[in-house]
Design a protein around this motif. Structure first.
Motif, PDB file in Angstrom:
ATOM      1  N   ASP A  10       1.043  -1.231  -0.032  1.00  0.00           N
ATOM      2  CA  ASP A  10      -0.100   0.104  -0.041  1.00  0.00           C
ATOM      3  C   ASP A  10       0.746   1.413   0.118  1.00  0.00           C
ATOM      4  O   ASP A  10       0.544   2.311   0.203  1.00  0.00           O
ATOM      5  CB  ASP A  10      -0.923   0.103   1.367  1.00  0.00           C
ATOM      6  CG  ASP A  10      -0.260   0.006   2.507  1.00  0.00           C
ATOM      7  OD1 ASP A  10       1.112  -0.357   2.430  1.00  0.00           O
ATOM      8  OD2 ASP A  10      -0.911   0.201   3.405  1.00  0.00           O
ATOM      9  N   GLY A  11       2.041   1.235  -0.187  1.00  0.00           N
ATOM     10  CA  GLY A  11       3.043   2.228  -0.331  1.00  0.00           C
ATOM     11  C   GLY A  11       2.965   3.199  -1.598  1.00  0.00           C
ATOM     12  O   GLY A  11       2.483   2.569  -2.702  1.00  0.00           O
ATOM     13  N   PRO A  12       3.191   4.235  -1.508  1.00  0.00           N
ATOM     14  CA  PRO A  12       3.419   5.074  -2.843  1.00  0.00           C
ATOM     15  C   PRO A  12       4.184   4.499  -3.758  1.00  0.00           C
ATOM     16  O   PRO A  12       5.459   3.657  -3.496  1.00  0.00           O
ATOM     17  CB  PRO A  12       4.146   6.554  -2.422  1.00  0.00           C
ATOM     18  CG  PRO A  12       3.743   6.597  -1.061  1.00  0.00           C
ATOM     19  CD  PRO A  12       3.924   5.251  -0.539  1.00  0.00           C
TER      20      PRO A  12
ATOM     21  N   MET B 281      16.068   1.134  -4.536  1.00  0.00           N
ATOM     22  CA  MET B 281      15.190   0.437  -4.309  1.00  0.00           C
ATOM     23  C   MET B 281      15.211  -0.100  -2.735  1.00  0.00           C
ATOM     24  O   MET B 281      14.130  -0.199  -2.147  1.00  0.00           O
ATOM     25  CB  MET B 281      14.846  -0.828  -5.276  1.00  0.00           C
ATOM     26  CG  MET B 281      14.565  -0.366  -6.638  1.00  0.00           C
ATOM     27  SD  MET B 281      14.443  -1.888  -7.683  1.00  0.00           S
ATOM     28  CE  MET B 281      12.923  -2.445  -7.223  1.00  0.00           C
ATOM     29  N   LEU B 282      16.141  -0.757  -2.279  1.00  0.00           N
ATOM     30  CA  LEU B 282      16.177  -1.264  -0.949  1.00  0.00           C
ATOM     31  C   LEU B 282      16.062  -0.078   0.015  1.00  0.00           C
ATOM     32  O   LEU B 282      15.116  -0.384   0.969  1.00  0.00           O
ATOM     33  CB  LEU B 282      17.627  -1.932  -0.622  1.00  0.00           C
ATOM     34  CG  LEU B 282      17.813  -3.033  -1.502  1.00  0.00           C
ATOM     35  CD1 LEU B 282      19.255  -3.740  -1.045  1.00  0.00           C
ATOM     36  CD2 LEU B 282      16.518  -4.307  -1.416  1.00  0.00           C
ATOM     37  N   PRO B 283      16.973   1.060  -0.076  1.00  0.00           N
ATOM     38  CA  PRO B 283      16.297   2.195   0.982  1.00  0.00           C
ATOM     39  C   PRO B 283      14.865   2.501   1.156  1.00  0.00           C
ATOM     40  O   PRO B 283      14.170   2.873   1.973  1.00  0.00           O
ATOM     41  CB  PRO B 283      17.427   3.200   0.774  1.00  0.00           C
ATOM     42  CG  PRO B 283      18.553   2.724  -0.203  1.00  0.00           C
ATOM     43  CD  PRO B 283      17.812   1.509  -0.789  1.00  0.00           C
ATOM     44  N   LEU B 284      14.421   2.946  -0.156  1.00  0.00           N
ATOM     45  CA  LEU B 284      13.142   3.554  -0.525  1.00  0.00           C
ATOM     46  C   LEU B 284      12.096   2.440   0.126  1.00  0.00           C
ATOM     47  O   LEU B 284      10.942   2.732   0.955  1.00  0.00           O
ATOM     48  CB  LEU B 284      12.943   3.951  -1.736  1.00  0.00           C
ATOM     49  CG  LEU B 284      13.570   5.005  -2.170  1.00  0.00           C
ATOM     50  CD1 LEU B 284      13.389   5.308  -3.847  1.00  0.00           C
ATOM     51  CD2 LEU B 284      13.357   6.207  -1.534  1.00  0.00           C
ATOM     52  N   ALA B 285      12.368   1.072   0.052  1.00  0.00           N
ATOM     53  CA  ALA B 285      11.250   0.000   0.166  1.00  0.00           C
ATOM     54  C   ALA B 285      11.252   0.093   1.792  1.00  0.00           C
ATOM     55  O   ALA B 285      10.239  -0.190   2.345  1.00  0.00           O
ATOM     56  CB  ALA B 285      11.527  -1.193  -0.595  1.00  0.00           C
TER      57      ALA B 285
ATOM     58  N   ALA C  56       1.908   9.238 -12.360  1.00  0.00           N
ATOM     59  CA  ALA C  56       1.742  10.446 -11.762  1.00  0.00           C
ATOM     60  C   ALA C  56       2.943  11.347 -12.076  1.00  0.00           C
ATOM     61  O   ALA C  56       2.772  12.471 -12.287  1.00  0.00           O
ATOM     62  CB  ALA C  56       1.690  10.299 -10.259  1.00  0.00           C
ATOM     63  N   ARG C  57       4.276  10.876 -12.115  1.00  0.00           N
ATOM     64  CA  ARG C  57       5.331  11.516 -12.376  1.00  0.00           C
ATOM     65  C   ARG C  57       6.444  10.659 -12.911  1.00  0.00           C
ATOM     66  O   ARG C  57       6.308   9.535 -13.049  1.00  0.00           O
ATOM     67  CB  ARG C  57       5.756  12.045 -11.061  1.00  0.00           C
ATOM     68  CG  ARG C  57       6.099  11.327  -9.768  1.00  0.00           C
ATOM     69  CD  ARG C  57       6.085  11.987  -8.768  1.00  0.00           C
ATOM     70  NE  ARG C  57       4.940  12.813  -8.458  1.00  0.00           N
ATOM     71  CZ  ARG C  57       3.802  12.186  -7.840  1.00  0.00           C
ATOM     72  NH1 ARG C  57       3.675  10.825  -7.663  1.00  0.00           N
ATOM     73  NH2 ARG C  57       2.820  12.809  -7.564  1.00  0.00           N
TER      74      ARG C  57
ATOM     75  N   LEU D 193       9.048  11.561  -5.091  1.00  0.00           N
ATOM     76  CA  LEU D 193       8.103  10.752  -4.653  1.00  0.00           C
ATOM     77  C   LEU D 193       7.166  11.247  -3.406  1.00  0.00           C
ATOM     78  O   LEU D 193       5.880  11.190  -3.633  1.00  0.00           O
ATOM     79  CB  LEU D 193       8.530   9.382  -4.328  1.00  0.00           C
ATOM     80  CG  LEU D 193       9.008   8.268  -5.045  1.00  0.00           C
ATOM     81  CD1 LEU D 193      10.159   7.331  -4.329  1.00  0.00           C
ATOM     82  CD2 LEU D 193       7.840   7.547  -5.718  1.00  0.00           C
ATOM     83  N   SER D 194       7.815  12.103  -2.380  1.00  0.00           N
ATOM     84  CA  SER D 194       7.180  12.500  -1.448  1.00  0.00           C
ATOM     85  C   SER D 194       6.164  13.826  -1.831  1.00  0.00           C
ATOM     86  O   SER D 194       4.950  14.009  -1.228  1.00  0.00           O
ATOM     87  CB  SER D 194       8.127  13.166  -0.429  1.00  0.00           C
ATOM     88  OG  SER D 194       8.880  11.936   0.134  1.00  0.00           O
ATOM     89  N   ALA D 195       6.650  14.327  -2.997  1.00  0.00           N
ATOM     90  CA  ALA D 195       5.786  15.566  -3.482  1.00  0.00           C
ATOM     91  C   ALA D 195       4.186  15.134  -3.784  1.00  0.00           C
ATOM     92  O   ALA D 195       3.442  15.759  -3.552  1.00  0.00           O
ATOM     93  CB  ALA D 195       6.674  16.051  -4.666  1.00  0.00           C
TER      94      ALA D 195
END
Length: 285
Positions: free
Chosen positions: A22-24, A43-47, A117-118, A276-278
């Protein structure tokens, strides 16, 4: 199992899907010759921080099927869109490197932005490298074809050439460090791509031109490009995208080469996180 069949021709394609469902969502599109392993520093840090990170192994690359056909830009774009459909993804940020950036552009102009989206383009070859009416300062296509023929005579030598490695990572410039072990690993991963896929992708880059498509991107675009990228020079690629796209942010990485996903891994991850946070929604409750 993390496979699906290409909607274009049924080729079995492998993907990875990290982080919470359910994450962005960020979907990573690889460079020529490499699979999803190239994005480990992103990928690993963001996940781990709650983003859903999905990556596709292009046909003939990584763990996807070895096939003869389908290396034209339309089919590769269809493969990418097929992954979005297969996982029923929405609000996606597409993140590409090198030729993967052109696949993203074609995917959006061919299939629309209903799921996306972007877009973030990292060291992209879009809009194109070859000389054309739209790109008079581009490289001579005949010289590009001749270079491809030389490389294909001995693929292992090409992917392990010390000078090519030095240029790819811009190792002669301060701040660019990768270990010999990492270089050996990445060269080996390039050789996992089949000879057919390698040849076809080289031919694709020689003819690739999405100049007319970039202005049609009706969504935010982030371009990350290095000042010393000899594979995708800034003025032929990222700077042109920034001029053509209606909603584009260009960030230039000083001293970075084409392999900036490794030499500048943490910085790219931070820029992608901000991007991504935007678009991240907050639960009002």
């Amino acid at each position: 199992m993390p496979y699906f069949d290409s909607p274009a021709d049924g080729t079995r394609l492998h993907y990875v899907d990290y982080g919470p469902a359910d994450g962005p969502v960020a979907v990573f599109v690889n460079s020529s010759y490499l699979g999803t392993e190239m994005w480990e520093y992103q990928m690993l840090p963001l996940a781990g921080e709650g983003y859903r990170c999905v990556g596709l192994d292009r046909r003939g690359h990584g763990r996807s099927d070895d096939v003869w056909g389908g290396y034209d830009l339309d089919t590769l774009a269809d493969d990418l869109h097929g992954l979005l459909d297969h996982l029923d993804l929405g609000g996606v940020t597409l993140v590409g490197h090198s030729v993967g950036c052109a696949e993203i552009v074609r995917c959006l102009t061919r299939h629309g932005t209903a799921r996306v989206a972007r877009v973030a383009l990292v060291a992209g070859v879009a809009p194109g490298l070859a000389r054309s009416a739209d790109n008079p300062d581009g490289w001579d296509p005949a010289a590009m074809r001749a270079a491809n023929e030389t490389w294909l005579r001995d693929r292992p030598a090409f992917f392990n050439d010390p000078e090519a490695i030095r240029e790819f990572f811009a190792l002669h410039l301060p701040g660019n460090e990768v270990s010999p072990a990492y270089v050996h690993y990445l060269s080996g991963r390039c050789l996992v791509a089949t000879a057919r896929a390698t040849s076809a992708l080289m031919d694709l880059v020689t003819t690739l031109d999405v100049t007319a498509e970039v202005p049609k991107l009706d969504l935010p675009v982030l371009v990350l490009q290095g000042t010393h990228d000899t594979s995708a020079p800034l003025e032929l690629t990222g700077a042109r995208v920034a001029r053509l796209a209606s909603d584009c942010t260009l960030k230039v990485y000083e001293n970075a080469g084409h392999g900036m996903f490794a030499t500048h891994g943490a910085e790219i991850t931070a820029d992608l996180r901000d991007f991504l946070s935007a678009g991240r929604t907050t639960d009002p409750s």
